[in-house]
Design a protein around this motif. Structure first.
Motif, PDB file in Angstrom:
ATOM      1  N   GLY A  31       0.781  -1.225   0.000  1.00  0.00           N
ATOM      2  CA  GLY A  31       0.000   0.000   0.000  1.00  0.00           C
ATOM      3  C   GLY A  31       0.813   1.275   0.000  1.00  0.00           C
ATOM      4  O   GLY A  31       0.241   2.373  -0.035  1.00  0.00           O
ATOM      5  N   ALA A  32       2.134   1.166   0.012  1.00  0.00           N
ATOM      6  CA  ALA A  32       2.988   2.350   0.039  1.00  0.00           C
ATOM      7  C   ALA A  32       3.498   2.661  -1.366  1.00  0.00           C
ATOM      8  O   ALA A  32       3.378   1.848  -2.290  1.00  0.00           O
ATOM      9  N   ASP A  33       4.064   3.835  -1.507  1.00  0.00           N
ATOM     10  CA  ASP A  33       4.672   4.229  -2.771  1.00  0.00           C
ATOM     11  C   ASP A  33       6.007   3.499  -2.908  1.00  0.00           C
ATOM     12  O   ASP A  33       6.933   3.754  -2.132  1.00  0.00           O
ATOM     13  N   PRO A  34       6.136   2.572  -3.867  1.00  0.00           N
ATOM     14  CA  PRO A  34       7.396   1.829  -3.966  1.00  0.00           C
ATOM     15  C   PRO A  34       8.590   2.724  -4.264  1.00  0.00           C
ATOM     16  O   PRO A  34       9.704   2.433  -3.824  1.00  0.00           O
ATOM     17  N   ALA A  35       8.374   3.808  -4.999  1.00  0.00           N
ATOM     18  CA  ALA A  35       9.491   4.709  -5.303  1.00  0.00           C
ATOM     19  C   ALA A  35      10.072   5.296  -4.021  1.00  0.00           C
ATOM     20  O   ALA A  35      11.298   5.381  -3.857  1.00  0.00           O
ATOM     21  N   GLU A  36       9.213   5.686  -3.096  1.00  0.00           N
ATOM     22  CA  GLU A  36       9.692   6.240  -1.829  1.00  0.00           C
ATOM     23  C   GLU A  36      10.434   5.185  -1.025  1.00  0.00           C
ATOM     24  O   GLU A  36      11.497   5.448  -0.429  1.00  0.00           O
ATOM     25  N   ALA A  37       9.907   3.960  -1.011  1.00  0.00           N
ATOM     26  CA  ALA A  37      10.554   2.875  -0.273  1.00  0.00           C
ATOM     27  C   ALA A  37      11.923   2.559  -0.870  1.00  0.00           C
ATOM     28  O   ALA A  37      12.912   2.399  -0.134  1.00  0.00           O
ATOM     29  N   PHE A  38      12.005   2.473  -2.195  1.00  0.00           N
ATOM     30  CA  PHE A  38      13.271   2.115  -2.829  1.00  0.00           C
ATOM     31  C   PHE A  38      14.286   3.253  -2.719  1.00  0.00           C
ATOM     32  O   PHE A  38      15.495   3.004  -2.726  1.00  0.00           O
ATOM     33  N   ALA A  39      13.811   4.488  -2.635  1.00  0.00           N
ATOM     34  CA  ALA A  39      14.736   5.597  -2.391  1.00  0.00           C
ATOM     35  C   ALA A  39      15.392   5.449  -1.024  1.00  0.00           C
ATOM     36  O   ALA A  39      16.590   5.724  -0.860  1.00  0.00           O
ATOM     37  N   ARG A  40      14.619   5.014  -0.029  1.00  0.00           N
ATOM     38  CA  ARG A  40      15.202   4.791   1.302  1.00  0.00           C
ATOM     39  C   ARG A  40      16.207   3.644   1.262  1.00  0.00           C
ATOM     40  O   ARG A  40      17.263   3.703   1.908  1.00  0.00           O
ATOM     41  N   LEU A  41      15.887   2.596   0.506  1.00  0.00           N
ATOM     42  CA  LEU A  41      16.815   1.478   0.392  1.00  0.00           C
ATOM     43  C   LEU A  41      18.100   1.915  -0.296  1.00  0.00           C
ATOM     44  O   LEU A  41      19.199   1.505   0.098  1.00  0.00           O
ATOM     45  N   GLN A  42      17.974   2.748  -1.314  1.00  0.00           N
ATOM     46  CA  GLN A  42      19.153   3.260  -2.016  1.00  0.00           C
ATOM     47  C   GLN A  42      20.058   4.037  -1.058  1.00  0.00           C
ATOM     48  O   GLN A  42      21.292   3.904  -1.098  1.00  0.00           O
ATOM     49  N   ASP A  43      19.458   4.822  -0.182  1.00  0.00           N
ATOM     50  CA  ASP A  43      20.240   5.571   0.805  1.00  0.00           C
ATOM     51  C   ASP A  43      20.948   4.624   1.772  1.00  0.00           C
ATOM     52  O   ASP A  43      22.128   4.813   2.094  1.00  0.00           O
ATOM     53  N   LEU A  44      20.235   3.594   2.231  1.00  0.00           N
ATOM     54  CA  LEU A  44      20.852   2.625   3.132  1.00  0.00           C
ATOM     55  C   LEU A  44      21.984   1.867   2.437  1.00  0.00           C
ATOM     56  O   LEU A  44      23.019   1.575   3.057  1.00  0.00           O
ATOM     57  N   SER A  45      21.817   1.564   1.167  1.00  0.00           N
ATOM     58  CA  SER A  45      22.863   0.897   0.409  1.00  0.00           C
ATOM     59  C   SER A  45      24.117   1.762   0.356  1.00  0.00           C
ATOM     60  O   SER A  45      25.240   1.261   0.539  1.00  0.00           O
ATOM     61  N   ALA A  46      23.940   3.045   0.117  1.00  0.00           N
ATOM     62  CA  ALA A  46      25.091   3.949   0.065  1.00  0.00           C
ATOM     63  C   ALA A  46      25.809   4.002   1.408  1.00  0.00           C
ATOM     64  O   ALA A  46      27.048   4.014   1.464  1.00  0.00           O
ATOM     65  N   ARG A  47      25.040   4.021   2.487  1.00  0.00           N
ATOM     66  CA  ARG A  47      25.651   4.043   3.814  1.00  0.00           C
ATOM     67  C   ARG A  47      26.398   2.758   4.106  1.00  0.00           C
ATOM     68  O   ARG A  47      27.484   2.764   4.700  1.00  0.00           O
ATOM     69  N   LEU A  48      25.834   1.614   3.688  1.00  0.00           N
ATOM     70  CA  LEU A  48      26.520   0.341   3.892  1.00  0.00           C
ATOM     71  C   LEU A  48      27.815   0.291   3.097  1.00  0.00           C
ATOM     72  O   LEU A  48      28.839  -0.220   3.581  1.00  0.00           O
ATOM     73  N   ARG A  49      27.804   0.830   1.878  1.00  0.00           N
ATOM     74  CA  ARG A  49      29.006   0.800   1.044  1.00  0.00           C
ATOM     75  C   ARG A  49      30.115   1.693   1.595  1.00  0.00           C
ATOM     76  O   ARG A  49      31.290   1.469   1.300  1.00  0.00           O
ATOM     77  N   GLU A  50      29.750   2.694   2.381  1.00  0.00           N
ATOM     78  CA  GLU A  50      30.783   3.502   3.023  1.00  0.00           C
ATOM     79  C   GLU A  50      31.620   2.646   3.971  1.00  0.00           C
ATOM     80  O   GLU A  50      32.832   2.831   4.089  1.00  0.00           O
ATOM     81  N   ALA A  51      30.965   1.708   4.650  1.00  0.00           N
ATOM     82  CA  ALA A  51      31.674   0.811   5.566  1.00  0.00           C
ATOM     83  C   ALA A  51      32.233  -0.413   4.848  1.00  0.00           C
ATOM     84  O   ALA A  51      33.288  -0.933   5.210  1.00  0.00           O
ATOM     85  N   HIS A  52      31.513  -0.859   3.816  1.00  0.00           N
ATOM     86  CA  HIS A  52      31.896  -2.087   3.098  1.00  0.00           C
ATOM     87  C   HIS A  52      31.729  -1.830   1.598  1.00  0.00           C
ATOM     88  O   HIS A  52      30.669  -2.118   1.029  1.00  0.00           O
ATOM     89  N   PRO A  53      32.731  -1.294   0.945  1.00  0.00           N
ATOM     90  CA  PRO A  53      32.605  -0.902  -0.470  1.00  0.00           C
ATOM     91  C   PRO A  53      32.200  -2.042  -1.406  1.00  0.00           C
ATOM     92  O   PRO A  53      31.677  -1.791  -2.493  1.00  0.00           O
ATOM     93  N   GLU A  54      32.451  -3.274  -0.994  1.00  0.00           N
ATOM     94  CA  GLU A  54      32.127  -4.413  -1.857  1.00  0.00           C
ATOM     95  C   GLU A  54      30.632  -4.723  -1.897  1.00  0.00           C
ATOM     96  O   GLU A  54      30.181  -5.496  -2.748  1.00  0.00           O
ATOM     97  N   ALA A  55      29.860  -4.142  -0.993  1.00  0.00           N
ATOM     98  CA  ALA A  55      28.430  -4.477  -0.860  1.00  0.00           C
ATOM     99  C   ALA A  55      27.599  -3.676  -1.864  1.00  0.00           C
ATOM    100  O   ALA A  55      26.831  -2.791  -1.496  1.00  0.00           O
ATOM    101  N   LYS A  56      27.717  -4.018  -3.131  1.00  0.00           N
ATOM    102  CA  LYS A  56      27.149  -3.196  -4.201  1.00  0.00           C
ATOM    103  C   LYS A  56      25.758  -3.633  -4.662  1.00  0.00           C
ATOM    104  O   LYS A  56      25.105  -2.915  -5.411  1.00  0.00           O
TER     105      LYS A  56
END
Length: 235
Positions: free
Chosen positions: A175-200
Motif C-alpha cells: 500500500g505504500a509508494d514503492p518509489a519512496e521505499a526504494f529511495a530509502r533502500l538506495q540511501d541505506l545501500s550507500a551508507r553500507l558501502r561507506e563501511a563495506h565498499p564491496e556491498a554493491k
C-alpha cells in the motif's frame, strides 16, 4: 505443437517482454542495462519450467522455500555450473544449513542468528553471498527484515563470519509508494558501502514495481509472475 514446445514459446515471449520493460526503465533512469540483473523466481513451478528457462538463457534462479528448492534444483538433477541460485524467501535458522548447501546468494539475512547458521552451513570452500534484508515497513513482522538502524552492524557481522557481504534487499511495503521505499533502500545501500565498499548489490523490485526499483538503483530484480504466470494453479 507439443505442450513442452508451447510452454517454451510462452516463457520465451514473457522473457522478451520483460527484457523490453527493463530496457525501457534503464533508459528512463539513465542507467546501463548491463548493471541490472533479473532473478527469475520459480517458486511453485516445476523443474520442467526451470529446464526450459535454462534453455532460454536464464542463469539466475530464485526460490522462496528451502525444501522445495532442494527437491527441485538439487534432488531432480544438478544444474549447470554457471547457474546462480538465489534464496529470496524468509529463512529460519533450522533451514539455514540446507539453504547454504545449494544457494549462491541468500537475499534474506536479517539477524545475527541467521548469519551464524549460514556460515556454519556453508563451511569451507563454499563462497556464499549474503544480502541484508531491510524492513522498510515496521508494521508487518511476517515479511522479515532488519531495522534500518541495524544494517551496518549486521553487515559487520556478515563479514566477520566469513560470508561474502553482497549488499541489501527489501520488499516495498504493501500500500505504500514503492518509489519512496526504494529511495530509502538506495540511501541505506550507500551508507553500507561507506563501511563495506564491496556491498554493491541492491535487490529490489518485482513484477509490479520493477520500474521504480530501477529508477532507485536496483541491481537485481526478483521477478516471478511476469515470466511464469500465476502461481495459484501450481500450489
Amino acid at each position: 505443437m507439443t505442450d513442452r514446445s508451447a510452454r517454451r514459446d510462452e516463457l520465451g515471449h514473457a522473457l522478451r517482454a520483460l527484457d523490453d520493460r527493463v530496457d525501457a526503465a534503464c533508459r528512463d533512469a539513465g542507467r546501463r542495462r548491463d548493471d541490472v540483473h533479473v532473478v527469475v523466481v520459480t517458486k511453485y513451478f516445476p523443474r520442467s519450467d526451470v529446464d526450459l528457462l535454462l534453455e532460454l538463457g536464464v542463469r539466475d534462479l530464485g526460490e522462496n522455500k528451502a525444501q522445495e528448492a532442494q527437491a527441485k534444483l538439487v534432488d531432480e538433477g544438478a544444474l549447470p555450473a554457471d547457474v546462480r541460485v538465489h534464496f529470496v524467501g524468509q529463512l529460519q535458522s533450522n533451514k539455514a544449513a540446507l539453504v547454504a548447501g545449494f544457494a549462491d546468494v541468500v537475499h534474506s539475512v536479517d539477524r545475527p542468528k541467521i548469519v551464524r547458521a549460514l556460515a556454519k552451513g556453508a563451511g569451507e570452500g563454499h563462497d556464499l553471498t549474503a544480502l541484508i534484508q531491510v524492513d522498510l515497513d515496521g508494521e508487518d513482522p511476517g515479511r522479515g527484515g532488519a531495522a534500518p538502524g541495524a544494517v551496518i552492524e549486521l553487515g559487520d557481522q556478515v563479514v566477520e563470519s566469513g560470508l561474502r557481504l553482497g549488499g541489501v534487499m527489501a520488499v516495498a511495503p504493501r500500500g505504500a509508494d514503492p518509489a519512496e521505499a526504494f529511495a530509502r533502500l538506495q540511501d541505506l545501500s550507500a551508507r553500507l558501502r561507506e563501511a563495506h565498499p564491496e556491498a554493491k548489490i541492491v535487490s529490489a523490485g518485482m513484477s509490479s514495481d520493477l520500474e521504480q526499483a530501477i529508477a532507485h538503483g536496483a541491481t537485481h530484480l526478483r521477478v516471478g509472475s511476469a515470466i511464469l504466470g500465476s502461481r495459484e494453479s501450481h500450489r
